[in-house]
Write a protein that holds these residues in place. Sequence first.
Motif, PDB file in Angstrom:
ATOM      1  N   ILE A 124       0.849  -1.192   0.000  1.00 20.00           N
ATOM      2  CA  ILE A 124       0.000   0.000   0.000  1.00 20.00           C
ATOM      3  C   ILE A 124       0.887   1.245   0.000  1.00 20.00           C
ATOM      4  O   ILE A 124       2.032   1.218   0.453  1.00 20.00           O
ATOM      5  CB  ILE A 124      -0.952   0.027   1.221  1.00 20.00           C
ATOM      6  CG1 ILE A 124      -0.153  -0.015   2.522  1.00 20.00           C
ATOM      7  CG2 ILE A 124      -1.921  -1.148   1.173  1.00 20.00           C
ATOM      8  CD1 ILE A 124      -1.001   0.155   3.764  1.00 20.00           C
ATOM      9  N   ASP A 125       0.345   2.330  -0.531  1.00 22.74           N
ATOM     10  CA  ASP A 125       1.091   3.590  -0.585  1.00 22.74           C
ATOM     11  C   ASP A 125       0.694   4.545   0.532  1.00 22.74           C
ATOM     12  O   ASP A 125       1.469   5.423   0.904  1.00 22.74           O
ATOM     13  CB  ASP A 125       0.867   4.288  -1.941  1.00 22.74           C
ATOM     14  CG  ASP A 125       1.446   3.467  -3.088  1.00 22.74           C
ATOM     15  OD1 ASP A 125       2.486   2.804  -2.871  1.00 22.74           O
ATOM     16  OD2 ASP A 125       0.862   3.467  -4.185  1.00 22.74           O
ATOM     17  N   GLU A 126      -0.532   4.387   1.063  1.00 22.21           N
ATOM     18  CA  GLU A 126      -0.975   5.283   2.123  1.00 22.21           C
ATOM     19  C   GLU A 126      -0.369   4.881   3.465  1.00 22.21           C
ATOM     20  O   GLU A 126      -0.020   3.719   3.676  1.00 22.21           O
ATOM     21  CB  GLU A 126      -2.503   5.314   2.220  1.00 22.21           C
ATOM     22  CG  GLU A 126      -3.150   3.985   2.574  1.00 22.21           C
ATOM     23  CD  GLU A 126      -3.528   3.164   1.356  1.00 22.21           C
ATOM     24  OE1 GLU A 126      -4.334   2.224   1.504  1.00 22.21           O
ATOM     25  OE2 GLU A 126      -2.998   3.449   0.252  1.00 22.21           O
ATOM     26  N   LEU A 128      -0.112   3.979   7.374  1.00 26.32           N
ATOM     27  CA  LEU A 128      -0.919   3.243   8.344  1.00 26.32           C
ATOM     28  C   LEU A 128      -0.828   3.928   9.708  1.00 26.32           C
ATOM     29  O   LEU A 128       0.210   4.498  10.046  1.00 26.32           O
ATOM     30  CB  LEU A 128      -0.409   1.809   8.477  1.00 26.32           C
ATOM     31  CG  LEU A 128      -0.791   0.808   7.393  1.00 26.32           C
ATOM     32  CD1 LEU A 128      -0.034  -0.494   7.615  1.00 26.32           C
ATOM     33  CD2 LEU A 128      -2.286   0.547   7.393  1.00 26.32           C
ATOM     34  N   TRP A 141      -9.835  -3.650   1.782  1.00 24.76           N
ATOM     35  CA  TRP A 141     -10.808  -3.237   0.770  1.00 24.76           C
ATOM     36  C   TRP A 141     -10.185  -3.350  -0.618  1.00 24.76           C
ATOM     37  O   TRP A 141      -8.994  -3.087  -0.796  1.00 24.76           O
ATOM     38  CB  TRP A 141     -11.245  -1.783   1.006  1.00 24.76           C
ATOM     39  CG  TRP A 141     -12.051  -1.599   2.258  1.00 24.76           C
ATOM     40  CD1 TRP A 141     -11.596  -1.565   3.535  1.00 24.76           C
ATOM     41  CD2 TRP A 141     -13.467  -1.421   2.337  1.00 24.76           C
ATOM     42  NE1 TRP A 141     -12.625  -1.386   4.423  1.00 24.76           N
ATOM     43  CE2 TRP A 141     -13.796  -1.282   3.711  1.00 24.76           C
ATOM     44  CE3 TRP A 141     -14.490  -1.357   1.391  1.00 24.76           C
ATOM     45  CZ2 TRP A 141     -15.090  -1.084   4.151  1.00 24.76           C
ATOM     46  CZ3 TRP A 141     -15.790  -1.166   1.827  1.00 24.76           C
ATOM     47  CH2 TRP A 141     -16.084  -1.027   3.198  1.00 24.76           C
ATOM     48  N   PRO A 154     -15.005   0.496  -4.059  1.00 26.19           N
ATOM     49  CA  PRO A 154     -14.329  -0.499  -3.211  1.00 26.19           C
ATOM     50  C   PRO A 154     -15.331  -1.400  -2.487  1.00 26.19           C
ATOM     51  O   PRO A 154     -16.416  -0.962  -2.096  1.00 26.19           O
ATOM     52  CB  PRO A 154     -13.545   0.358  -2.213  1.00 26.19           C
ATOM     53  CG  PRO A 154     -13.427   1.700  -2.855  1.00 26.19           C
ATOM     54  CD  PRO A 154     -14.681   1.874  -3.666  1.00 26.19           C
ATOM     55  N   SER A 178       6.409   3.089   0.087  1.00 21.16           N
ATOM     56  CA  SER A 178       5.314   2.131   0.216  1.00 21.16           C
ATOM     57  C   SER A 178       5.481   1.313   1.490  1.00 21.16           C
ATOM     58  O   SER A 178       6.546   1.292   2.109  1.00 21.16           O
ATOM     59  CB  SER A 178       5.274   1.206  -1.003  1.00 21.16           C
ATOM     60  OG  SER A 178       6.482   0.459  -1.084  1.00 21.16           O
ATOM     61  N   LYS A 202      -6.856  -1.891  -6.888  1.00 26.09           N
ATOM     62  CA  LYS A 202      -6.349  -1.006  -5.838  1.00 26.09           C
ATOM     63  C   LYS A 202      -6.782  -1.609  -4.494  1.00 26.09           C
ATOM     64  O   LYS A 202      -7.972  -1.780  -4.239  1.00 26.09           O
ATOM     65  CB  LYS A 202      -6.902   0.405  -5.999  1.00 26.09           C
ATOM     66  CG  LYS A 202      -6.381   1.372  -4.941  1.00 26.09           C
ATOM     67  CD  LYS A 202      -6.833   2.787  -5.207  1.00 26.09           C
ATOM     68  CE  LYS A 202      -6.369   3.740  -4.105  1.00 26.09           C
ATOM     69  NZ  LYS A 202      -4.907   3.681  -3.884  1.00 26.09           N
ATOM     70  N   SER A 204      -6.690  -1.393  -0.380  1.00 26.27           N
ATOM     71  CA  SER A 204      -6.496  -0.496   0.760  1.00 26.27           C
ATOM     72  C   SER A 204      -6.634  -1.285   2.059  1.00 26.27           C
ATOM     73  O   SER A 204      -7.450  -2.202   2.162  1.00 26.27           O
ATOM     74  CB  SER A 204      -7.525   0.646   0.735  1.00 26.27           C
ATOM     75  OG  SER A 204      -7.396   1.410  -0.445  1.00 26.27           O
ATOM     76  N   VAL A 205      -5.818  -0.889   3.022  1.00 28.07           N
ATOM     77  CA  VAL A 205      -5.833  -1.538   4.339  1.00 28.07           C
ATOM     78  C   VAL A 205      -6.238  -0.495   5.376  1.00 28.07           C
ATOM     79  O   VAL A 205      -5.615   0.557   5.475  1.00 28.07           O
ATOM     80  CB  VAL A 205      -4.447  -2.132   4.672  1.00 28.07           C
ATOM     81  CG1 VAL A 205      -4.418  -2.661   6.107  1.00 28.07           C
ATOM     82  CG2 VAL A 205      -4.092  -3.240   3.696  1.00 28.07           C
ATOM     83  N   VAL A 206      -7.295  -0.790   6.129  1.00 28.37           N
ATOM     84  CA  VAL A 206      -7.831   0.158   7.122  1.00 28.37           C
ATOM     85  C   VAL A 206      -7.757  -0.497   8.494  1.00 28.37           C
ATOM     86  O   VAL A 206      -8.261  -1.622   8.693  1.00 28.37           O
ATOM     87  CB  VAL A 206      -9.304   0.527   6.785  1.00 28.37           C
ATOM     88  CG1 VAL A 206      -9.844   1.510   7.806  1.00 28.37           C
ATOM     89  CG2 VAL A 206      -9.379   1.110   5.371  1.00 28.37           C
TER      90      VAL A 206
END
Length: 214
Positions: A124-126, A128, A141, A154, A178, A202, A204-206
């Motif tokens: 992931i790029d965002e 955590l 997601w 998503p 990343s 894409k 995403s991990v939340v």
Amino acid sequence: MSAGTGSAGARLKKPSWKDPRLLVGILLVLASVVGVISLLGAADQTTEAYSARESIAVGERLTTDKLNRVKVRLGDVEQHYLNPESGLTEGLVAVQRIGKDQLLPRESLGRLDALDRKPVAVTIDEALPGQAVAGSRVDVWVALPDTRNGFSEPTLLLPGAEIAQVTTGSAALGSARSTVVMVLVPDEQMPKLLGAQANKAKISVVWNPGGAGR
């Protein structure tokens, strides 16, 4: 005068061994001594057990070099923990995450072929949150590519997936750094996640503070 002296002598007469009060007193002293000895003996009943030298991830093979031998008092639950006396069976892996310095519950160990969750790397790029560490839970997601060179809405693929490991990846020139998150994926969900990765979805991990899910 002689009568008074005789009365005082009777009162000061040494107790006889047949005096029940003396016998009761001796029994009470003996019971107290036995109780103290038993208490000290119980407090010293330690046993050897294994603890994790460092955190052990799910699926990681157990070897003695990853373990410490520690003296602990386990009492009636001793049989539920791995110990040097019973030995370390060849081929054991962790089926649950074991933290550093934690004892090894037998229910946390098993065989690799019986493991129904496998670690999969998700890049992931965002950023955590700091709480998203090994052992915590996240929701994964997935947004699949659409026909307009974008992504579809998503959908929640893995609710409450456990993190096995978090690694900060390298950054290319001019790009953001990343993060590689190893998440434990149940066998029945594995094809969907691998299919999403193969189709360049894409992902995403939340962080899931409630820890809901498996």
